[in-house]
Scaffold this motif. Structure first.
Motif, PDB file in Angstrom:
ATOM      1  N   LYS A  49      80.905 -14.628   5.970  1.00 51.10           N
ATOM      2  CA  LYS A  49      82.163 -14.042   5.480  1.00 51.10           C
ATOM      3  C   LYS A  49      81.874 -12.904   4.500  1.00 51.10           C
ATOM      4  O   LYS A  49      82.584 -11.895   4.485  1.00 51.10           O
ATOM      5  CB  LYS A  49      83.012 -15.116   4.801  1.00 51.10           C
ATOM      6  CG  LYS A  49      83.563 -16.166   5.756  1.00 51.10           C
ATOM      7  CD  LYS A  49      84.378 -17.212   5.007  1.00 51.10           C
ATOM      8  CE  LYS A  49      84.892 -18.289   5.950  1.00 51.10           C
ATOM      9  NZ  LYS A  49      85.660 -19.342   5.231  1.00 51.10           N
TER      10      LYS A  49
ATOM     11  N   ASN B 158      86.902  -9.814   6.133  1.00 51.61           N
ATOM     12  CA  ASN B 158      87.798  -8.841   5.510  1.00 51.61           C
ATOM     13  C   ASN B 158      87.797  -9.056   3.999  1.00 51.61           C
ATOM     14  O   ASN B 158      87.110  -9.950   3.502  1.00 51.61           O
ATOM     15  CB  ASN B 158      89.217  -8.948   6.100  1.00 51.61           C
ATOM     16  CG  ASN B 158      89.826 -10.336   5.907  1.00 51.61           C
ATOM     17  OD1 ASN B 158      89.569 -11.005   4.901  1.00 51.61           O
ATOM     18  ND2 ASN B 158      90.616 -10.779   6.871  1.00 51.61           N
ATOM     19  N   SER B 159      88.564  -8.253   3.283  1.00 49.85           N
ATOM     20  CA  SER B 159      88.500  -8.308   1.810  1.00 49.85           C
ATOM     21  C   SER B 159      88.919  -9.675   1.268  1.00 49.85           C
ATOM     22  O   SER B 159      88.321 -10.173   0.308  1.00 49.85           O
ATOM     23  CB  SER B 159      89.377  -7.211   1.204  1.00 49.85           C
ATOM     24  OG  SER B 159      90.721  -7.361   1.613  1.00 49.85           O
ATOM     25  N   ASP B 160      89.929 -10.299   1.898  1.00 49.94           N
ATOM     26  CA  ASP B 160      90.362 -11.621   1.432  1.00 49.94           C
ATOM     27  C   ASP B 160      89.277 -12.666   1.657  1.00 49.94           C
ATOM     28  O   ASP B 160      89.038 -13.521   0.796  1.00 49.94           O
ATOM     29  CB  ASP B 160      91.637 -12.051   2.170  1.00 49.94           C
ATOM     30  CG  ASP B 160      92.848 -11.255   1.734  1.00 49.94           C
ATOM     31  OD1 ASP B 160      92.796 -10.631   0.657  1.00 49.94           O
ATOM     32  OD2 ASP B 160      93.843 -11.236   2.482  1.00 49.94           O
ATOM     33  N   GLN B 161      88.624 -12.608   2.815  1.00 53.64           N
ATOM     34  CA  GLN B 161      87.553 -13.566   3.120  1.00 53.64           C
ATOM     35  C   GLN B 161      86.355 -13.355   2.196  1.00 53.64           C
ATOM     36  O   GLN B 161      85.726 -14.319   1.751  1.00 53.64           O
ATOM     37  CB  GLN B 161      87.135 -13.419   4.585  1.00 53.64           C
ATOM     38  CG  GLN B 161      88.208 -13.907   5.566  1.00 53.64           C
ATOM     39  CD  GLN B 161      87.853 -13.580   7.002  1.00 53.64           C
ATOM     40  OE1 GLN B 161      87.230 -12.546   7.289  1.00 53.64           O
ATOM     41  NE2 GLN B 161      88.240 -14.448   7.931  1.00 53.64           N
ATOM     42  N   GLN B 162      86.038 -12.095   1.916  1.00 53.24           N
ATOM     43  CA  GLN B 162      84.921 -11.819   1.006  1.00 53.24           C
ATOM     44  C   GLN B 162      85.216 -12.349  -0.397  1.00 53.24           C
ATOM     45  O   GLN B 162      84.348 -12.936  -1.046  1.00 53.24           O
ATOM     46  CB  GLN B 162      84.666 -10.313   0.938  1.00 53.24           C
ATOM     47  CG  GLN B 162      84.008  -9.742   2.190  1.00 53.24           C
ATOM     48  CD  GLN B 162      83.738  -8.262   2.057  1.00 53.24           C
ATOM     49  OE1 GLN B 162      84.507  -7.538   1.425  1.00 53.24           O
ATOM     50  NE2 GLN B 162      82.656  -7.796   2.648  1.00 53.24           N
TER      51      GLN B 162
END
Length: 634
Positions: free
Chosen positions: A357, A362-366
């Motif tokens: 991740k 994506n930014s939320d997952q990161q």
């Protein structure tokens, strides 16, 4: 008789009830004890006013300004009552970790009451002269209290830091925390667990502005304090500690700890996209069966990712330990262990998923993955090894440049936690992290800046890193944090500056960046809680010619002499060392020290101080003697 005014009568009734509720509150036994006690005492002193207000109007029509003033006072007292109750009933550990914010809340309530008292037109009220004078004095007290923050308990601050940052803290740390936090019996611990549980449930997770890491930390501290109590009191009442007897009582499992599917106590709680929490195995079976909805709410799931609920897991573990319930160990970790790594609870498969991740999400997952790695790295030494070996460090370093401040904060804090492992320090530096950590120190969120400073301190333990960190421009933003940060931020900045200044080149950088005036200012403000750190840094800088010159320009001799006379053993030692550096070759400073009565204080220190303090005090006394001889000879 008071003219009939239902609105005013209602306000006065509410005001009186709030005051009575405040006066009836029990004694506070948390770290906020003094602030709590001061506020309760001042409200009690207002009681005569509330009693006489019942007859205050004297039969005439009351103006709107009187009603508005009394209403403002009612609102302020309601705020005070809410704060006092939250402190009395709240978690003692949480308050210790958040003492600066708690102090800020008391400051806000103090301002609110003072402003309300300013709005009440006493001259228009028919109250006795004695009560009027008392309220005017009380109003003056509230005015003086504004801006006067309580001095922090330095030993408590140090013990909390040691408990969180060291892999194997001294048991004495937890013994002191047990005493300071009034967590001395198993009954105290159960009340504390209940308070944490209530806080988490009422907030739906964690309080606003607080990371999940706080709950992890609170759980760890509570567990260690419990171990300390059990060790020191092996003969406690068997009813409190005999787990074998507790097993037969079948304690009632809180509903929040049960899986909505199985209704059993959760072992591995996870959160689905709707925000509901389930036992991992149960919800995974539900999803594997082809369901696309949340079992409890019947809402369609936006995705099937399962996020560990570490907050609830920690609470469940604490509840089990406190109630003698044996939680079955999670199965399946062994297959993921490193060969030969006996005893490691590191779940490598889960860590690899998080790294995927970080790399491709994506930014939320990161953001979520960096947050989980931050918690895992804090939890234990095995995790720190596993996470580093899996290749997380370069990915976390990349996220230091993320435009998302929360992701940036998670990344730098994860690196801080990983850096506790000595081998990881080199990996972090080799990944090119230092310039990016300095950038976070300059531009990150408040918590990110504090943790960036702590990370630089951790990395600077290695001597060659001191050079690299100084060359990367870390010292000016550290000085900025020292001057304008939160109390915790100032501590983090000071420890980093101290360590970096051991290298000569960084001493020059610090002096030229203007560190000396704010350090001397801290010495002159005992209430700031930074005297120890400021003296330690100045003692290092004074050994360099530029540092010595800059310190001399800040008129430090009076405060140094005062610290030699009244400071702690370590502060007396450092103050004497700085004074010796200043006085060597400078008769002006020697004369100033003598005029301030330094000779007597130095003689006492030369007899009763630490070994280093005795040497430094003796050296300054020799300089004073030489000046006397030169005067006589001339």
């Amino acid at each position: 008789m008071m003219a009939e005014n239902p609105e005013l009568e209602g306000l006065l009734s509410q005001l009186s009830e709030s005051a009575k509720a405040v006066c009836a509150l029990p004694e506070c036994r948390t770290v906020a004890k003094r602030m709590y006690g001061n506020l309760v005492r001042r409200v009690k002193l207002m009681s005569p006013l509330f009693e006489e207000l019942q007859d205050a109007a004297g039969g005439g029509e009351l103006g709107n300004d009187i009603v508005k003033g009394i209403d403002s006072l009612r609102i302020a007292l309601d705020s005070a009552l809410e704060l006092l109750r939250s402190v009395h009933e709240g978690s003692k550990i949480f308050q210790a970790l958040q003492i600066d914010k708690i102090a800020g809340k008391f400051e806000d309530v103090t301002k609110q009451i003072e402003a309300a008292l300013s709005q009440v037109p006493y001259n228009e009220l028919d109250i006795s002269e004695e009560v009027r004078e008392q309220i005017e004095l009380l109003h003056a007290q509230f005015k003086r209290a504004i801006g006067r923050m309580e001095s922090p308990d330095l030993q408590l601050v140090k013990d909390l830091a040691a408990a969180q940052m060291e892999d194997d803290p001294d048991p004495a740390v937890f013994k002191r925390l047990s005493e300071k936090l009034h967590l001395r019996t198993t009954a105290d611990l159960k009340r504390e667990l209940l308070a944490i549980h209530e806080m988490v449930i009422s907030c739906g997770g964690v309080p606003e502005g607080v990371s999940e890491e706080y709950i992890e930390t609170m759980s760890f501290l509570l567990k260690k304090i419990k171990e300390c109590i059990s060790t020191d009191n092996p003969d406690l009442d068997a009813a409190d500690i005999d787990k074998s007897s507790m097993k037969h009582r079948s304690p009632i499992i809180p509903d929040d700890f049960r899986c909505p599917i199985s209704l059993e106590l959760m072992q591995d709680p996870v959160i689905v996209s709707t925000g509901q929490t389930y036992e991992r195995l149960c919800i995974q079976k539900w999803l594997d069966a082809g369901h696309k909805t949340c079992p409890k709410t019947q809402q369609t799931l936006l995705h099937t990712a399962l996020t560990p609920n570490y907050v609830l897991k920690s609470l469940i573990a604490l509840w089990c330990e406190s109630n003698g319930v044996e939680l079955p160990k999670k199965q399946g970790n062994c297959r993921n262990r490193r060969p030969g790594a006996s005893g490691s609870d590191c779940d490598r498969a889960a860590i690899n998923t998080l790294l995927q991740k970080l790399a491709n999400g994506n930014s939320d997952q990161q953001r979520a993955a960096a947050g989980e790695l931050r918690l895992l790295a804090k939890r234990n030494a095995d995790n720190r090894v596993c996470i580093a070996e899996a290749g997380a460090i370069p990915l976390l370093v990349e996220l230091l440049s993320s435009p998302d401040l929360r992701t940036q904060e998670h990344a730098v804090t994860a690196l801080l936690n990983l850096s506790i492992n000595e081998a990881n320090k080199g990996t972090i530096v080799n990944a090119g992290a230092i310039p990016d950590i300095v950038d976070v120190l300059k531009n990150g969120s408040t918590e990110a800046r504090e943790n960036a400073a702590a990370t630089l301190f951790s990395l600077s333990v290695v001597d060659e890193n001191k050079v690299a960190i100084g060359a990367a421009g870390a010292i000016p933003p550290l000085i900025e944090l020292l001057c304008s940060g939160t109390p915790r931020g100032k501590k983090d900045a000071a420890t980093a500056i101290f360590n970096l200044s051991i290298y000569q080149g960084n001493k020059v950088r610090a002096v030229r960046a203007g560190i000396v005036p704010p350090l001397v200012a801290l010495l002159k403000d005992p209430g700031c809680g930074m005297v120890d750190e400021a003296l330690a840094i100045l003692a290092i800088l004074a050994s360099h010619q530029e540092g010595k010159a800059a310190i001399g320009l800040a008129d430090p001799v009076p405060v140094l002499v005062d610290l030699i006379r009244t400071g702690s053993p370590r502060n007396r030692e450092n103050a004497a060392a700085i004074l010796w550096c200043l006085c060597t070759g400078n008769a002006e400073y020697l004369r100033a020290a003598r005029e301030l009565g330094a000779e007597e204080a130095l003689k006492e220190l030369s007899e009763n101080g630490t070994d280093r303090a005795k040497r430094k005090a003796g050296s300054v006394l020799e300089l004073l003697l030489r000046v006397d001889e030169e005067v006589v000879g001339s």
